[in-house]
Design an enzyme around this catalytic site. Sequence first.
Site, PDB file in Angstrom:
ATOM      1  N   HIS A  60       0.878  -1.170   0.000  1.00  0.00           N
ATOM      2  CA  HIS A  60       0.000   0.000   0.000  1.00  0.00           C
ATOM      3  C   HIS A  60       0.917   1.222   0.000  1.00  0.00           C
ATOM      4  CE1 HIS A  60       1.072   0.111   4.226  1.00  0.00           C
ATOM      5  NE2 HIS A  60       0.550  -1.092   4.411  1.00  0.00           N
ATOM      6  N   GLY A  62       1.960   3.079   2.251  1.00  0.00           N
ATOM      7  CA  GLY A  62       2.986   3.086   3.305  1.00  0.00           C
ATOM      8  C   GLY A  62       4.266   2.422   2.814  1.00  0.00           C
ATOM      9  N   HIS A  63       4.122   1.255   2.190  1.00  0.00           N
ATOM     10  CA  HIS A  63       5.295   0.564   1.641  1.00  0.00           C
ATOM     11  C   HIS A  63       5.957   1.410   0.550  1.00  0.00           C
ATOM     12  CE1 HIS A  63       2.785  -3.017   2.962  1.00  0.00           C
ATOM     13  NE2 HIS A  63       3.925  -3.254   3.587  1.00  0.00           N
ATOM     14  N   GLN A  87       7.282 -14.572  12.946  1.00  0.00           N
ATOM     15  CA  GLN A  87       6.720 -13.447  13.704  1.00  0.00           C
ATOM     16  C   GLN A  87       5.214 -13.553  13.883  1.00  0.00           C
ATOM     17  OE1 GLN A  87       8.343 -10.598  10.678  1.00  0.00           O
ATOM     18  NE2 GLN A  87       6.434  -9.502  11.007  1.00  0.00           N
ATOM     19  N   LYS A 175       4.897   3.611  11.674  1.00  0.00           N
ATOM     20  CA  LYS A 175       3.664   2.882  11.995  1.00  0.00           C
ATOM     21  C   LYS A 175       3.947   1.736  12.978  1.00  0.00           C
ATOM     22  CE  LYS A 175      -0.100   0.213  11.005  1.00  0.00           C
ATOM     23  NZ  LYS A 175       0.445  -1.088  10.754  1.00  0.00           N
ATOM     24  N   ASP A 176       5.088   1.052  12.784  1.00  0.00           N
ATOM     25  CA  ASP A 176       5.459  -0.058  13.668  1.00  0.00           C
ATOM     26  C   ASP A 176       6.555   0.429  14.614  1.00  0.00           C
ATOM     27  OD1 ASP A 176       4.039  -2.637  12.455  1.00  0.00           O
ATOM     28  OD2 ASP A 176       4.651  -1.342  10.817  1.00  0.00           O
ATOM     29  N   VAL A 202       1.843   6.568   6.890  1.00  0.00           N
ATOM     30  CA  VAL A 202       0.943   7.007   5.812  1.00  0.00           C
ATOM     31  C   VAL A 202      -0.464   6.563   6.189  1.00  0.00           C
ATOM     32  CG1 VAL A 202       0.409   6.823   3.360  1.00  0.00           C
ATOM     33  CG2 VAL A 202       2.789   6.850   4.121  1.00  0.00           C
ATOM     34  N   SER A 211      -2.512  -0.260   6.418  1.00  0.00           N
ATOM     35  CA  SER A 211      -1.986  -1.549   6.846  1.00  0.00           C
ATOM     36  C   SER A 211      -2.493  -2.609   5.875  1.00  0.00           C
ATOM     37  CB  SER A 211      -2.491  -1.866   8.263  1.00  0.00           C
ATOM     38  OG  SER A 211      -2.357  -3.245   8.540  1.00  0.00           O
ATOM     39  N   SER A 212      -1.673  -3.613   5.636  1.00  0.00           N
ATOM     40  CA  SER A 212      -2.125  -4.718   4.777  1.00  0.00           C
ATOM     41  C   SER A 212      -3.358  -5.363   5.389  1.00  0.00           C
ATOM     42  CB  SER A 212      -1.008  -5.754   4.628  1.00  0.00           C
ATOM     43  OG  SER A 212       0.174  -5.125   4.175  1.00  0.00           O
TER      44      SER A 212
END
Length: 307
Positions: A60, A62-63, A87, A175-176, A202, A211-212
């Site tokens: 998205h 963000g990436h 994870q 974001k993370d 973003v 987010s995905s």
Amino acid sequence: MAAFRKSGNTASPDRSSAAPPGACKPDVATTIDEVRGRVALHRRRHEGAVGLVPTMGSFHEGHLSLMRAARAETEFVAVSIFVNPAQFGAVEDFDSYPRDTGGDLALAAGEGVDLFFITDSGEMYPAGHESTISTGSVAEGLCGQARPGHFSGVATVVAKLLNIVGPDSVFLGQKDAQQVAVIRRMVKDLDFDVEIRVCPTVREPGGLAMSSRNAYLSPEEKDQARALYLALREAREQVAAGETGAARIRRQMRRAIAANYLVELEYAKIVDPETMQPVQEITGEVLAAVAAKVGPARLIDNMILSP
Ligand code: AMP
């Protein structure tokens, strides 16, 4: 330009359809050796700094923003796509996590990526693999509490990717925030020679952090999920206006989020942005961080609050 596509590997999409006419097509590597070979070639030619953007795909904006930052700051941009089982917890969404490699390459085609490393567990964790990164207190609170082992899985795969690609800079999303803190700690503690670049979160037009996992949400869930952003924004405004009591801010965030019946809050905390330890009195920059279940999705968001 060498081509690194393995025939017969389902993780390797057809690159010929990925790039628009005129765009420079990136190489696609599926093995560690291919990545090392491509980066070594770049290094031998003295063509400048290498940037790495680690991802789990399902791109998205963000990436893409990380890829753009990497493109602006480094001469060779490598993007990894690996849905890392280490994870995900046993009852989490590893199997259903959105995967769309062909769509990802098409979406990223215009971003000037030089190399995609699209890989799988067979390559990253071959039989006999047993060494992992052990994380400390920075990984224990917030998401670490609900997702035991998650950050060890993140740190291990990032350590591997740093060793495989050997980048000058690695690009991560704010974001993370806890992931950033864990990786910062690891890079410092284990003397990785890499610069960490953190890019802003973003958001969707309504404020929801991209987010995905937003793909799991119904329109109503998506609408209510905005409460996370709105609560963080209000916290930021209160702190900017002089509020120093973290407990009061936390209470306000909880109340604002609880008004949305589809949002099941997991935590709303105020922590030190580097150590992730709870803060009581806000005297400098702090991180407000939230996590919630909304329908089938577990969502996280955060904001830096400055007095
Ligand atoms: P993921 O594919 O979810 O593992 O994310 C890959 C990278 O993209 C991580 O560094 C994330 O922090 C970053 N990222 C994910 N969502 C966003 C976003 N909305 N804004 C900025 N960066 C993001």
